[in-house]
Design a protein around this motif. Structure first.
Motif, PDB file in Angstrom:
ATOM      1  N   ALA A 183       0.829  -1.208   0.000  1.00  0.00           N
ATOM      2  CA  ALA A 183       0.000   0.000   0.000  1.00  0.00           C
ATOM      3  C   ALA A 183       0.859   1.253   0.000  1.00  0.00           C
ATOM      4  CB  ALA A 183      -0.938  -0.010   1.204  1.00  0.00           C
ATOM      5  N   GLU A 184       1.932   1.232   0.774  1.00  0.00           N
ATOM      6  CA  GLU A 184       2.815   2.391   0.848  1.00  0.00           C
ATOM      7  C   GLU A 184       3.448   2.696  -0.508  1.00  0.00           C
ATOM      8  OE1 GLU A 184       4.667   5.630   2.590  1.00  0.00           O
ATOM      9  OE2 GLU A 184       3.109   4.308   3.409  1.00  0.00           O
ATOM     10  N   ALA A 185       3.664   1.643  -1.305  1.00  0.00           N
ATOM     11  CA  ALA A 185       4.271   1.808  -2.625  1.00  0.00           C
ATOM     12  C   ALA A 185       3.255   2.090  -3.722  1.00  0.00           C
ATOM     13  CB  ALA A 185       5.072   0.556  -2.982  1.00  0.00           C
ATOM     14  N   GLY A 186       1.966   2.153  -3.356  1.00  0.00           N
ATOM     15  CA  GLY A 186       0.936   2.437  -4.349  1.00  0.00           C
ATOM     16  C   GLY A 186       0.348   1.203  -4.996  1.00  0.00           C
ATOM     17  N   LEU A 187       0.382   0.081  -4.282  1.00  0.00           N
ATOM     18  CA  LEU A 187      -0.141  -1.182  -4.794  1.00  0.00           C
ATOM     19  C   LEU A 187      -1.235  -1.700  -3.861  1.00  0.00           C
ATOM     20  CD1 LEU A 187       3.375  -2.630  -5.539  1.00  0.00           C
ATOM     21  CD2 LEU A 187       1.670  -2.281  -7.314  1.00  0.00           C
ATOM     22  N   ASP A 188      -2.413  -1.974  -4.398  1.00  0.00           N
ATOM     23  CA  ASP A 188      -3.538  -2.449  -3.612  1.00  0.00           C
ATOM     24  C   ASP A 188      -3.654  -3.968  -3.712  1.00  0.00           C
ATOM     25  OD1 ASP A 188      -4.358   0.139  -2.861  1.00  0.00           O
ATOM     26  OD2 ASP A 188      -5.394   0.402  -4.786  1.00  0.00           O
ATOM     27  N   VAL A 189      -3.732  -4.644  -2.578  1.00  0.00           N
ATOM     28  CA  VAL A 189      -3.804  -6.099  -2.555  1.00  0.00           C
ATOM     29  C   VAL A 189      -5.169  -6.582  -3.036  1.00  0.00           C
ATOM     30  CG1 VAL A 189      -3.798  -8.138  -1.061  1.00  0.00           C
ATOM     31  CG2 VAL A 189      -2.059  -6.359  -0.764  1.00  0.00           C
ATOM     32  N   LEU A 190      -5.154  -7.503  -3.976  1.00  0.00           N
ATOM     33  CA  LEU A 190      -6.363  -8.123  -4.501  1.00  0.00           C
ATOM     34  C   LEU A 190      -6.574  -9.515  -3.920  1.00  0.00           C
ATOM     35  CD1 LEU A 190      -5.801  -7.237  -8.276  1.00  0.00           C
ATOM     36  CD2 LEU A 190      -7.152  -5.942  -6.606  1.00  0.00           C
ATOM     37  N   VAL A 191      -5.472 -10.245  -3.744  1.00  0.00           N
ATOM     38  CA  VAL A 191      -5.527 -11.628  -3.247  1.00  0.00           C
ATOM     39  C   VAL A 191      -4.381 -11.828  -2.271  1.00  0.00           C
ATOM     40  CG1 VAL A 191      -5.268 -14.072  -3.872  1.00  0.00           C
ATOM     41  CG2 VAL A 191      -6.583 -12.543  -5.355  1.00  0.00           C
ATOM     42  N   ARG A 192      -4.685 -12.461  -1.144  1.00  0.00           N
ATOM     43  CA  ARG A 192      -3.652 -12.868  -0.188  1.00  0.00           C
ATOM     44  C   ARG A 192      -4.077 -14.211   0.365  1.00  0.00           C
ATOM     45  NH1 ARG A 192      -2.861 -13.153   5.190  1.00  0.00           N
ATOM     46  NH2 ARG A 192      -0.774 -12.688   6.038  1.00  0.00           N
TER      47      ARG A 192
END
Length: 255
Positions: A183-192
């Protein structure tokens, strides 16, 4: 692409001799085959704990169309990235800190007739790739070795196109939150999600390595075998509390 060898950490280069000598060890292949059975993608001769199930899931989650571009960071000897790129009919660029692995990946690509694949020396924090040049990035069991993970996430976001996906497998100890780093890098998690049957299979591999220490040393040399043996000894006690995850994230537009 440029080389950034001086920036590589000791952890990232720890497996240099293992990757260089892996092809010499029938014993190591047998250990993985016994642990993973039909889910072991032996035809790509991978290093690490990737399975056919993992590869199919990665291919699905990168969300690429034929002709788009995929990067495999920490590509090793090239097998997983070449498999996914071949399934999706996309071009591939592989990056790894180990020059011998990169050379072997290029040889494997040529043998397979993959004209749209190339490989170069680089790292998670300094890939050498142009900004916004990749429609997706994948990585298999490599990120855990990177000391500066915030910098690695920032580099992945830099090379991705807007909306491009980063799909990777890694281990997550209790002190580490990949979701927050992404998130800090501008990436939103879709699957974990945890990868199927990861714990029992990885422990079986470690038991096999410890049980065949002498054969591994004879086939791969003392240096490579010592790295594998040390991992098997050091990792087993903490593994149950350090899940192996598959994570997919998407680069969001700048706000």
């Amino acid at each position: 692409m440029t080389s950034h060898t001086g920036e590589f950490s000791q952890a990232e280069t720890r497996y240099t001799e293992v990757l260089r000598r892996q092809r010499d060890s029938a014993t190591l292949r047998r250990i993985y085959r016994d642990a993973y059975g039909a889910d072991y993608p032996e035809e790509i001769d991978p290093f690490g704990f990737v399975t056919r199930t993992d590869l199919r899931r990665i291919a699905d989650l990168v969300g690429l169309r034929p002709g788009q571009r995929l990067a495999d960071i920490g590509c090793g000897r090239g097998g997983p990235g070449l498999w996914v790129a071949g399934e999706l009919d996309v071009s591939l660029v592989g990056v790894d800190v180990v020059a011998a692995a990169v050379a072997e990946a290029a040889e494997r690509s040529a043998e397979l007739g993959r004209a749209r694949a190339r490989f170069a020396v680089g790292s998670f924090t300094a890939t050498g790739l142009p900004a916004a040049s990749c429609d997706a990035v994948m990585s298999v069991d490599a990120l855990w070795m990177v000391w500066d993970k915030p910098a690695a996430m920032t580099e992945v976001a830099r090379v991705l196109t807007l909306g491009g996906r980063f799909v990777f497998t890694t281990w997550e100890p209790a002190y580490l939150d990949h979701r927050a780093l992404l998130a800090e890098a501008g990436l939103d998690v879709l699957v974990r999600e945890e990868t199927p049957d990861w714990l029992s299979r990885q422990l079986a591999v470690y038991r096999g390595i410890l049980a065949h220490r002498r054969q591994l040393a004879e086939e791969m040399g003392q240096t490579a075998a010592a790295v594998l043996i040390a991992e098997a000894r050091e990792t087993r006690p903490v593994l149950p509390s350090t899940p192996r995850l598959l994570i997919a994230a998407r680069r969001r537009p700048a706000r």
